[in-house]
Design a protein around this motif. Sequence first.
Motif, PDB file in Angstrom:
ATOM      1  N   UNK A 305       1.381  -1.975 -24.287  1.00 40.57           N
ATOM      2  CA  UNK A 305       2.231  -1.542 -23.338  1.00 40.57           C
ATOM      3  C   UNK A 305       1.997  -2.142 -21.793  1.00 40.57           C
ATOM      4  N   UNK A 306       2.922  -2.530 -21.092  1.00 40.12           N
ATOM      5  CA  UNK A 306       2.821  -2.707 -19.853  1.00 40.12           C
ATOM      6  C   UNK A 306       4.024  -3.018 -19.165  1.00 40.12           C
ATOM      7  N   UNK A 307       4.233  -3.134 -17.952  1.00 43.35           N
ATOM      8  CA  UNK A 307       5.455  -3.397 -17.086  1.00 43.35           C
ATOM      9  C   UNK A 307       4.941  -4.119 -15.920  1.00 43.35           C
ATOM     10  N   UNK A 308       6.018  -4.922 -15.610  1.00 45.46           N
ATOM     11  CA  UNK A 308       6.083  -5.908 -14.144  1.00 45.46           C
ATOM     12  C   UNK A 308       6.969  -5.215 -13.446  1.00 45.46           C
ATOM     13  N   UNK A 309       6.885  -4.895 -12.102  1.00 41.95           N
ATOM     14  CA  UNK A 309       7.899  -4.704 -11.218  1.00 41.95           C
ATOM     15  C   UNK A 309       8.826  -5.723 -10.699  1.00 41.95           C
ATOM     16  N   UNK A 310       9.982  -5.797 -10.788  1.00 47.57           N
ATOM     17  CA  UNK A 310      11.034  -6.875 -10.479  1.00 47.57           C
ATOM     18  C   UNK A 310      10.717  -7.033  -8.874  1.00 47.57           C
ATOM     19  N   UNK A 311      10.410  -6.441  -8.044  1.00 41.78           N
ATOM     20  CA  UNK A 311      10.278  -6.531  -6.864  1.00 41.78           C
ATOM     21  C   UNK A 311       9.018  -7.227  -6.122  1.00 41.78           C
ATOM     22  N   UNK A 312       8.215  -7.469  -7.224  1.00 38.87           N
ATOM     23  CA  UNK A 312       6.842  -7.969  -6.747  1.00 38.87           C
ATOM     24  C   UNK A 312       6.674  -9.201  -7.609  1.00 38.87           C
ATOM     25  N   UNK A 569      -3.460  -3.622  -9.566  1.00 38.97           N
ATOM     26  CA  UNK A 569      -2.608  -4.166  -8.488  1.00 38.97           C
ATOM     27  C   UNK A 569      -1.253  -3.725  -8.387  1.00 38.97           C
ATOM     28  N   UNK A 570      -0.855  -3.642  -7.246  1.00 38.75           N
ATOM     29  CA  UNK A 570       0.775  -3.010  -6.918  1.00 38.75           C
ATOM     30  C   UNK A 570       1.699  -3.935  -7.662  1.00 38.75           C
ATOM     31  N   UNK A 571       2.791  -3.368  -8.562  1.00 39.52           N
ATOM     32  CA  UNK A 571       3.555  -4.203  -9.228  1.00 39.52           C
ATOM     33  C   UNK A 571       3.216  -4.425 -10.565  1.00 39.52           C
ATOM     34  N   UNK A 572       1.955  -4.030 -11.062  1.00 41.86           N
ATOM     35  CA  UNK A 572       1.768  -4.313 -12.569  1.00 41.86           C
ATOM     36  C   UNK A 572       1.147  -3.068 -13.159  1.00 41.86           C
ATOM     37  N   UNK A 573       1.620  -2.467 -14.304  1.00 43.25           N
ATOM     38  CA  UNK A 573       1.212  -1.232 -14.866  1.00 43.25           C
ATOM     39  C   UNK A 573       0.777  -1.740 -16.402  1.00 43.25           C
ATOM     40  N   UNK A 574      -0.600  -1.241 -16.757  1.00 42.19           N
ATOM     41  CA  UNK A 574      -1.156  -1.461 -17.950  1.00 42.19           C
ATOM     42  C   UNK A 574      -1.422  -0.304 -18.820  1.00 42.19           C
ATOM     43  N   UNK A 575      -0.876   0.113 -19.729  1.00 42.14           N
ATOM     44  CA  UNK A 575      -1.519   1.259 -20.436  1.00 42.14           C
ATOM     45  C   UNK A 575      -2.619   0.956 -21.355  1.00 42.14           C
TER      46      UNK A 575
END
Length: 576
Positions: A305-312, A569-575
């Motif tokens: 699970x991870x997500x990348x913010x569209x604005x970064x 780092x801002x804009x990336x989230x890892x579970x």
Amino acid sequence: MAGLEVRGLKVVFETDDGIVEAVRGIDFDVQPGERLGFVGESGSGKTTTALALMGMIDAPGRVAGGTALLGGVDLLRLSPAEHAARRLVDVAYIPQGAMNSLNPVMRVGAQIADGMIDHGTGLGRAARKARVGELLRQVGLEPSVAERFPHELSGGMKQRVAIAISIALRPQLLIADEPTSALDVITQRRVMQTLREVQDAIGAGLILIGHDMGLMAQFADRIMVLRHGRLVEEGQVRQIFREPKDAYTKELIDSVPALEQRRASVIAAFGDANAAPIIELDRAAKTYRRGLFDRTGVPALQPLSFSMAGGTPLVVSIVGQSGSGKSTLGSLLLGFLAPSEGRVLFEGRDLQTLSGAERRESHRRVQAVFQDPYAAYNPFYKVDHNLAEPLRNFGLARDRASVLLKMREACELVGLDPDQTIHRFAHQLSGGQRQRLMVGRAMMLGPRLLVADEPVSMVDASLRSSILGNLRRMKDEQGISIIYITHDLATAYEVSDYVLVLYRGRVVEAGDAETVIKDPLHPYTRLLVGSIPWPDPDRHWGGDEQAEAELAERDRQGGREPCLVRSTIPGFSLAA
């Protein structure tokens, strides 16, 4: 055992535009037991020189002058039949792509024995089988590998088989042409150790052809730098790396990323780190079934699970060996594969539930840059057709003038001259030009996310630097996020904002590139970093034996261990 003495070697190719001098009167020697490195960019004459020694220059090329004495015999004056009689016996060639050079319908043992039969060694069937087993052991493989077909072997195993074939008749000279260019760093190190050991065992001279200055620093005794068919510099390996005399040699050395020379800042000014994610994995996993009745399958990617913010805009690198799950992850992100469990979401929508029109739009906005620049284009069409086709497919081609404008902009974006590019066939471009064009083709469609799967593994070091620079510029100037999939930690260190280390389908370590690659904690990451051939002949290139032992013990104990998240780092989230 005699050495090789080459004087005034010239090779030319006759074309419609005149005679092209591919090799321009070079001189060199290779002594028994010596390792001589040929380095230079594509088109420098490295492989052409080797093919001339093997008698394998095909029309419209020809050897136009010089001598190449090996054991008192001039290799350049032999007839085709005489060359065939001496291959494997006096001179043996280890090709760049073992996966393409082995016969797919013959068992490995039969291919190794083929040279013995062809050259009339007089060995009976039992003796040949014993010799094949001995050769396989010599290159670090079990004798049982003889019964397998090439497709049943890994890339590293196939390359070892190619080495076994080359040493079967104990030649006086080995020529290894980019023998590890498509292998991950751990397999590369092991294959090169094998090559060193077998060369020492038979006492042959060896020519190593390549563009990887790090590999040359760790393997060669002496280096020849070629450019445009000319010898621009020659010297002992330490002299070349410590005191290079030619500006081109310095350029080749500087093109290799080094831990001590990382650019000051990777991450540009951030946009909105709280913007909606452009891409998400929600416990996505992939298992491959081995047949209709296989209920368990082989897990290629564990739930992630991870997500990348569209604005970064970020460059996130996925690193690991072959078989670690990198390309499977890339195929999930591109929608080429459906996850066995979990979801992959683009802009908040599950890729597997999209309608036909929505899926088409997602394919436009998530573009791929593939590993092989030779297979990415239709060889029957010129570049303009290959570039125009995706514009037509996605309804972005209004008229011929607008299509031509977009093609020219795509070429200029990646540093190519449109007038010298779009009216040529793909095979008329160099590997680096094709790879850059692939980036430009993806950018024409206005993507928000680029998935680049080993985009520089098959190009020269200097071109590698240029292509990576293009990717960074896309991120900074175009606001595009990039998933960079690679086994090359040196380039990941150079280009990444964040790094995920993948081992057997699981993320075992994650963080910013400076932390993860310069100060690795997990034994697998330490092993990867220790296997990088840095461009320093005095730096030990032996992997990390302690890390290997720790990793083997963890594998033996089994169980799932938590990921080492070193930083965020801002804009990336890892579970984790």
